[in-house]
Design an enzyme around this catalytic site. Sequence first.
Site, PDB file in Angstrom:
ATOM      1  N   SER A  74       7.507   2.099   3.423  1.00 40.61           N
ATOM      2  CA  SER A  74       8.676   2.952   3.214  1.00 40.61           C
ATOM      3  C   SER A  74       8.329   4.303   2.616  1.00 40.61           C
ATOM      4  O   SER A  74       9.014   5.293   2.872  1.00 40.61           O
ATOM      5  CB  SER A  74       9.687   2.231   2.314  1.00 40.61           C
ATOM      6  OG  SER A  74      10.214   1.096   2.976  1.00 40.61           O
TER       7      SER A  74
ATOM      8  N   HIS B  35      19.287   0.907   3.200  1.00 40.27           N
ATOM      9  CA  HIS B  35      18.366   1.984   2.839  1.00 40.27           C
ATOM     10  C   HIS B  35      17.480   1.668   1.632  1.00 40.27           C
ATOM     11  O   HIS B  35      16.318   2.053   1.599  1.00 40.27           O
ATOM     12  CB  HIS B  35      19.181   3.245   2.561  1.00 40.27           C
ATOM     13  CG  HIS B  35      18.393   4.500   2.422  1.00 40.27           C
ATOM     14  ND1 HIS B  35      17.512   4.933   3.394  1.00 40.27           N
ATOM     15  CD2 HIS B  35      18.343   5.428   1.437  1.00 40.27           C
ATOM     16  CE1 HIS B  35      16.967   6.086   3.016  1.00 40.27           C
ATOM     17  NE2 HIS B  35      17.437   6.391   1.829  1.00 40.27           N
TER      18      HIS B  35
ATOM     19  N   ASP C 238       9.143  -9.505   1.158  1.00 38.60           N
ATOM     20  CA  ASP C 238       8.079 -10.494   0.947  1.00 38.60           C
ATOM     21  C   ASP C 238       7.820 -10.772  -0.528  1.00 38.60           C
ATOM     22  O   ASP C 238       7.751 -11.923  -0.961  1.00 38.60           O
ATOM     23  CB  ASP C 238       6.781 -10.017   1.603  1.00 38.60           C
ATOM     24  CG  ASP C 238       6.927  -9.784   3.095  1.00 38.60           C
ATOM     25  OD1 ASP C 238       7.838 -10.369   3.694  1.00 38.60           O
ATOM     26  OD2 ASP C 238       6.135  -9.003   3.652  1.00 38.60           O
TER      27      ASP C 238
ATOM     28  N   LYS D 125       0.160  -4.708   5.260  1.00 39.37           N
ATOM     29  CA  LYS D 125       0.592  -5.501   6.412  1.00 39.37           C
ATOM     30  C   LYS D 125       0.216  -4.856   7.739  1.00 39.37           C
ATOM     31  O   LYS D 125       0.005  -5.547   8.733  1.00 39.37           O
ATOM     32  CB  LYS D 125       2.109  -5.711   6.366  1.00 39.37           C
ATOM     33  CG  LYS D 125       2.537  -6.722   5.336  1.00 39.37           C
ATOM     34  CD  LYS D 125       4.037  -6.719   5.130  1.00 39.37           C
ATOM     35  CE  LYS D 125       4.769  -7.324   6.271  1.00 39.37           C
ATOM     36  NZ  LYS D 125       6.212  -7.502   5.962  1.00 39.37           N
TER      37      LYS D 125
ATOM     38  N   GLU E 250       9.962  -0.734  -5.339  1.00 37.44           N
ATOM     39  CA  GLU E 250      11.254  -1.256  -4.886  1.00 37.44           C
ATOM     40  C   GLU E 250      11.366  -2.767  -4.986  1.00 37.44           C
ATOM     41  O   GLU E 250      12.464  -3.306  -5.074  1.00 37.44           O
ATOM     42  CB  GLU E 250      11.517  -0.800  -3.445  1.00 37.44           C
ATOM     43  CG  GLU E 250      12.933  -0.989  -2.972  1.00 37.44           C
ATOM     44  CD  GLU E 250      13.191  -0.412  -1.585  1.00 37.44           C
ATOM     45  OE1 GLU E 250      14.265  -0.694  -1.031  1.00 37.44           O
ATOM     46  OE2 GLU E 250      12.312   0.314  -1.060  1.00 37.44           O
TER      47      GLU E 250
ATOM     48  N   ARG F 187      21.420   3.558  -6.971  1.00 36.39           N
ATOM     49  CA  ARG F 187      20.235   4.394  -7.223  1.00 36.39           C
ATOM     50  C   ARG F 187      20.582   5.875  -7.157  1.00 36.39           C
ATOM     51  O   ARG F 187      21.206   6.331  -6.198  1.00 36.39           O
ATOM     52  CB  ARG F 187      19.153   4.079  -6.189  1.00 36.39           C
ATOM     53  CG  ARG F 187      17.914   4.961  -6.278  1.00 36.39           C
ATOM     54  CD  ARG F 187      16.939   4.613  -5.169  1.00 36.39           C
ATOM     55  NE  ARG F 187      17.443   4.955  -3.849  1.00 36.39           N
ATOM     56  CZ  ARG F 187      17.071   6.034  -3.153  1.00 36.39           C
ATOM     57  NH1 ARG F 187      16.215   6.895  -3.655  1.00 36.39           N
ATOM     58  NH2 ARG F 187      17.567   6.235  -1.944  1.00 36.39           N
TER      59      ARG F 187
ATOM     60  N   SER G 199       0.808  -1.218   0.000  1.00 34.66           N
ATOM     61  CA  SER G 199       0.000   0.000   0.000  1.00 34.66           C
ATOM     62  C   SER G 199       0.840   1.267   0.000  1.00 34.66           C
ATOM     63  O   SER G 199       0.421   2.297   0.531  1.00 34.66           O
ATOM     64  CB  SER G 199      -0.941   0.003   1.207  1.00 34.66           C
ATOM     65  OG  SER G 199      -0.193  -0.036   2.422  1.00 34.66           O
TER      66      SER G 199
ATOM     67  N   ARG H 193      27.924   9.241  -0.684  1.00 35.32           N
ATOM     68  CA  ARG H 193      27.388   8.372   0.363  1.00 35.32           C
ATOM     69  C   ARG H 193      28.125   7.038   0.473  1.00 35.32           C
ATOM     70  O   ARG H 193      28.423   6.574   1.573  1.00 35.32           O
ATOM     71  CB  ARG H 193      25.901   8.081   0.099  1.00 35.32           C
ATOM     72  CG  ARG H 193      24.948   9.163   0.529  1.00 35.32           C
ATOM     73  CD  ARG H 193      23.538   8.681   0.278  1.00 35.32           C
ATOM     74  NE  ARG H 193      22.542   9.687   0.669  1.00 35.32           N
ATOM     75  CZ  ARG H 193      21.235   9.491   0.582  1.00 35.32           C
ATOM     76  NH1 ARG H 193      20.770   8.340   0.123  1.00 35.32           N
ATOM     77  NH2 ARG H 193      20.384  10.440   0.952  1.00 35.32           N
TER      78      ARG H 193
ATOM     79  N   GLU I 217      19.798  17.347  -5.536  1.00 34.20           N
ATOM     80  CA  GLU I 217      20.427  16.398  -4.634  1.00 34.20           C
ATOM     81  C   GLU I 217      21.670  15.800  -5.281  1.00 34.20           C
ATOM     82  O   GLU I 217      21.939  16.027  -6.474  1.00 34.20           O
ATOM     83  CB  GLU I 217      19.434  15.284  -4.251  1.00 34.20           C
ATOM     84  CG  GLU I 217      18.247  15.795  -3.422  1.00 34.20           C
ATOM     85  CD  GLU I 217      17.308  14.691  -3.007  1.00 34.20           C
ATOM     86  OE1 GLU I 217      17.322  13.626  -3.647  1.00 34.20           O
ATOM     87  OE2 GLU I 217      16.554  14.887  -2.043  1.00 34.20           O
TER      88      GLU I 217
ATOM     89  N   HIS J  65      22.658   4.035   3.747  1.00 34.87           N
ATOM     90  CA  HIS J  65      22.763   5.434   4.138  1.00 34.87           C
ATOM     91  C   HIS J  65      23.860   5.527   5.204  1.00 34.87           C
ATOM     92  O   HIS J  65      23.900   4.716   6.122  1.00 34.87           O
ATOM     93  CB  HIS J  65      21.436   5.944   4.703  1.00 34.87           C
ATOM     94  CG  HIS J  65      21.374   7.422   4.852  1.00 34.87           C
ATOM     95  ND1 HIS J  65      22.048   8.103   5.837  1.00 34.87           N
ATOM     96  CD2 HIS J  65      20.718   8.369   4.134  1.00 34.87           C
ATOM     97  CE1 HIS J  65      21.814   9.395   5.719  1.00 34.87           C
ATOM     98  NE2 HIS J  65      21.013   9.586   4.697  1.00 34.87           N
TER      99      HIS J  65
END
Length: 534
Positions: free
Chosen positions: A41, A347, A214, A34, A371, A382, A11, A286, A117, A235
Site C-alpha cells: 500500500s 481505503h 494477514d 508477498k 496499518e 484517520r 516490506s 469524505r 489536506e 474513499h
Amino acid sequence: MNKAEVLVIGSGAAGLSCALRLAKAGHRVVVVSKTSLQSGSTLWAQGGISAVLDAEDSTENHVRDTLVAGAGLCKEDAVRFTVEGGPGGIAWLLEQGVAFTEEDGEERGKRLHLTREGGHSHRRVVHAADATGRAVETTLATVAAAHPNIRIREFCSAVDLIVDRTARRVLGAYLYDIPNGRVIAVGAKAVVLATGGANQVYLYSSNPHGASGDGIAMAWRAGCRIANMEFMQFHPTTLFHRDARNFLISEALRGEGAVLRLVNPDGSAGERFMPRFDPRAELAPRDIVARAIDHEMKRLGLRHVFLDITHKPASFILHHFPSIHAHCLSLGIDICKQPIPVVPSAHFTCGGVLTDLAARTDIDGLYAVGEVACTGLHGANRLASNSLLECLVFGKAAADDLIATLPQREMPQNLRPWDESRVTDSDEDVVVSHNWLELRTFMWDYVGIVRTTKRLQRAQHRVEMLTREIQEYYGNYRVSADLIELRNLVTCADLIVRSALARKESRGLHYTLDYPQTLDAAKPTILPGRGTGA
C-alpha cells in the site's frame, strides 16, 4: 531450521524503516514480501506525510486535529507520541535519500513544500509531487536491498506465527515460498508484523490485492487482542472499471467543480444528488460523500454513480488533471466529454492488533507496526496523511525497543516443521475463487459504509458458513497463496462484523441506521485473541 535474528513480515514503509534501523545497529534482519520488494500500500499512497515543520504550526495543533478526526476514540498519549516523532521521521527519510518536493524562495530559502489536506488546520503535509508513497517505498527498498545485514525474501507469504503458548512468546513463523510451493519454518528472536490492512475484504478497494489482513488474522489466531475493527475508512470515488479496480479519482476534481450524478436506466448521466444530503454538496467530508453514494446505489440498485466534470473547458481539465485524464483515456473514457463511473472503496483499516507505544503486542517478542496495528492514533477515523507518519514513528519505536532487548533474547531451537503428511493437491481451486468473490460481495453489501443490525447479522451468518468451508478446505489440501489470503480475509471479516455488532452507536466511520446517535462515552471495541493457531 531457517533462522533470523528479527523477522519482519511486510516490506512497506513501516517494515522497511524498522528493518533499516535494526540493520544499522548491527542486527541481522530477514524481510518478507508477498510479491516484489517494492510493493504494498505504501507504493500507492498519493498524498503525503503530516509533520509539524512550519513555524506557524505547532504540536498542539496537530494533536488537536487528530483528536477531532478520531471522534473521541484516539488515545491522546499515542497521538502526542506520534506527532512529536514527525519531524524526526521526515529528517530520517531525507537522510535515506527520499526526494520530497521543495519550495524555493528568495527570502525563505530552500525548504520542503507543505500542503494542507482535509481536517488539518495548517499546512503540514510533506510530499513528493502526487506520488509520495512511491518516492518513500522505492528509496527505502533500494537502501534495504543493498544493506549487508538485511536479507530479502520476495514472493513469500506468511502462513501463521509459531508461538510458545505456555510462555506466550513468539518463536518465528511458517512462510510459504510461492515459486517453490513449499512451507518452511523460520525461527526468530522477534517478529515484526508490518503487513498492512484488511481492505481487500471488500469488493471495491483502493488497496493492492495483498491487503488481505494477514498480520491481523495471524496475531488474533496467536492470542493477541484486536481492537476497533469496525472502523474501515472508505474513499468516496474510485474508478469503476474492470481493468482498473484500484485507481482513485482524486477529491481535487470535486474541489474544482466536478459533480456527482445518478445513472439513468439507459446508462447516461442523470440527476445530481449531493445537495440533497449536505449543504456543502460535493465538498462535504469524505465520509458524508461516501455514505450518500452508498445510499443511492443501494436505493436504486446501481453498480456505480457518475462523477461529471464535462461542464469545464477541456483546457482546464487537461491542465489540472493530466494524469487522471490520461489514465481514463487509456481505458476508453474521455473525461472532457464523458462522466467518470465511480464507486466508494475500502481505503484504510483504522483498527488492528492492539499495541503499546513501543509497538509491542500481547505476545512477547511480537511487534506490530503500520496499518496492521491499533496504536490509538486513529481512533474512529484517520486524519489524512497520518498513516505514513505512523509507519515511520512506530517503525522506529519497535526498532528502539528491539535494539535494547535483543541481547537478552535467545534464538529458538528445534521448531516443529510444517506437516503436509495428511493433505493432497487440490483439484477444486474454483472453491477458493468462488468463496473469495462471495465474501467480498456480501461484506460490501452488508458491512459497508452504511450498516444495520439485520445486515450485520446476515453477514455474520455467511461468515460462519464460509469459515467452516474454508477451514475444511485448508485442512485437506496443500496451501496456496490465494488460500492463505482467503483464510485471513474471512477471519478479518469475522472480526469486523463482531466489532460492528458490538457498537450500539454511530461514531466516526461506523454508521448504523439502528443506532444513529453518538453515545456520550467513547469506548474502544476490543476482541480477545482466539489463541488456537499454529
